[in-house]
Scaffold this active site. Structure first.
Site, PDB file in Angstrom:
ATOM      1  N   ASP A 186       0.849  -1.192   0.000  1.00 34.80           N
ATOM      2  CA  ASP A 186       0.000   0.000   0.000  1.00 34.80           C
ATOM      3  C   ASP A 186       0.885   1.243   0.000  1.00 34.80           C
ATOM      4  OD1 ASP A 186      -2.944   0.917   0.466  1.00 34.80           O
ATOM      5  OD2 ASP A 186      -1.739   2.108   1.865  1.00 34.80           O
ATOM      6  N   ASN A 205      -2.558  12.884  -3.216  1.00 39.31           N
ATOM      7  CA  ASN A 205      -3.555  13.343  -4.185  1.00 39.31           C
ATOM      8  C   ASN A 205      -4.091  14.724  -3.818  1.00 39.31           C
ATOM      9  OD1 ASN A 205      -3.728  11.432  -6.237  1.00 39.31           O
ATOM     10  ND2 ASN A 205      -5.079  10.100  -5.050  1.00 39.31           N
ATOM     11  N   HIS A 242      -4.906  14.666  -8.694  1.00 39.97           N
ATOM     12  CA  HIS A 242      -5.090  13.258  -9.085  1.00 39.97           C
ATOM     13  C   HIS A 242      -4.236  12.866 -10.278  1.00 39.97           C
ATOM     14  CE1 HIS A 242      -8.233  11.913  -6.320  1.00 39.97           C
ATOM     15  NE2 HIS A 242      -8.581  13.194  -6.292  1.00 39.97           N
ATOM     16  N   ASP A 273      -1.961   9.652 -10.263  1.00 44.34           N
ATOM     17  CA  ASP A 273      -1.986   8.572 -11.262  1.00 44.34           C
ATOM     18  C   ASP A 273      -0.585   8.292 -11.798  1.00 44.34           C
ATOM     19  OD1 ASP A 273      -4.670   8.352 -10.924  1.00 44.34           O
ATOM     20  OD2 ASP A 273      -5.246   9.263 -12.840  1.00 44.34           O
ATOM     21  N   GLU A 311      -4.672   2.395  -4.431  1.00 41.24           N
ATOM     22  CA  GLU A 311      -3.212   2.486  -4.311  1.00 41.24           C
ATOM     23  C   GLU A 311      -2.625   1.211  -3.714  1.00 41.24           C
ATOM     24  OE1 GLU A 311      -5.461   4.167  -2.589  1.00 41.24           O
ATOM     25  OE2 GLU A 311      -4.785   4.695  -0.570  1.00 41.24           O
TER      26      GLU A 311
END
Ligand SMILES: [Mg+2]
Length: 301
Positions: free
Chosen positions: A174, A182, A187, A191, A218
């Site tokens: 994780d 973010n 975002h 990404d 994630e």
């Protein structure tokens, strides 16, 4: 000798002249292999990567219906497309073949142009289906394996571990403080970070039978068949991600984006219960989070 990369079509017919006619007819379209009865047809489909079978319905011993039934009952051959070739033009026979999973039906006597056209169509469809299937196993954002692909591999690897007695290692990963990343960087940047992390995972886990997949959001997952000491590999993965140097001013752990990694080593008997194995990996991951993130915890239940 040049390798024939064209799709392979298996022609099954108990009469030699029929095999010869079909083989000659299709020689320009594909690589043709032949079988003269049901058992050798099944054998060929196990040995070769067959895209399409032209299957004679009426054969002594094992008939075409039984061959079709067995092909469809075996995971390894269930997706091979089958066209029935038969002299019986009875509608019931046609229906029976289609119900068993044949994609098409060709009546004898064979009309060459028709056979060629149908085989060409079905090979094209088979190729499109294979491409779609590959796409459906890949995560759109990162380009690595997706959850669906992982689930399939995980079940296969667990079954293999049970059979062989080999260990396997599984790790849940994780990204630390990803929500904060973010929020702070947007975002789009999030990404891109996920894609870079995914590439780092794939680069570190290089054996062809290992799987690195995006599990969702994630979260990533690593599957290492045959490995019973995964700590060094997982620690390498963790270090490689930190070394990407993706600045993260919102992290309480480090100045860059980091991951937490929870690994579990399964002996064969634990591999009988893939869902439990996943829960153990999750438990290891939470332990890594609790102990401060940016670290690797490996459990050996
Ligand atoms: Mg026959």
């Amino acid at each position: 000798m040049t390798q024939d990369n064209r799709p392979t079509v298996l022609v099954v017919d108990d009469e030699r002249v029929n095999r010869a006619v079909l083989a000659e007819l299709l020689a320009d379209e594909c690589r043709v292999i032949l079988a003269k009865d049901g058992p050798s047809a099944l054998q060929r489909t196990q040995e070769e990567r067959v895209s399409l079978v032209l299957l004679d319905a009426s054969m002594p011993g094992m008939d075409g219906y039984e061959v079709l039934r067995r092909l469809k009952a075996d995971d390894r051959t269930a997706k091979i497309e089958v066209i029935f070739v038969t002299g019986q033009t009875d509608e019931q026979d046609e229906e029976r073949g289609l119900l068993l999973g044949a994609v098409d039906y060709i009546a004898k006597p064979i009309r060459p142009a028709l056979v060629r056209a149908r085989v060409r169509n079905h090979l094209k469809l088979a190729r499109q289906r294979e491409e779609l299937e590959l796409l459906s196993l890949r995560d759109g954002l990162t380009g690595i394996a997706n959850r669906r692909h992982f689930d399939m591999e995980f079940n296969r690897v667990c079954r293999h571990a049970v059979r062989s007695g080999d260990s396997l290692s599984l790790a849940m990963i994780d990204v630390d403080y990803f929500k904060q990343y973010n929020d702070r960087y947007g975002h789009g940047a999030g990404d891109m970070a996920l894609a870079r992390i995914a590439q780092a995972l794939v680069a570190t886990v290089q054996r062809p039978y290992d799987t690195a997949a995006r599990y969702g959001g994630e979260e990533f997952v690593l599957l290492l068949p045959g490995v019973d000491e995964p700590a060094a590999t997982l620690e390498q993965v963790r270090a490689d991600v930190a070394a990407l140097g993706i600045a993260h001013a919102g992290s309480d752990t480090a100045a860059v984006l980091t991951i937490s990694c929870g690994g579990v080593v399964a002996r064969a008997e634990l591999a009988r219960e893939p869902a439990r194995l996943l829960r153990w990996a999750d438990e290891a991951l939470y332990q890594a989070k609790r102990e401060g993130r940016n670290r690797t915890i490996v459990l050996k239940p």
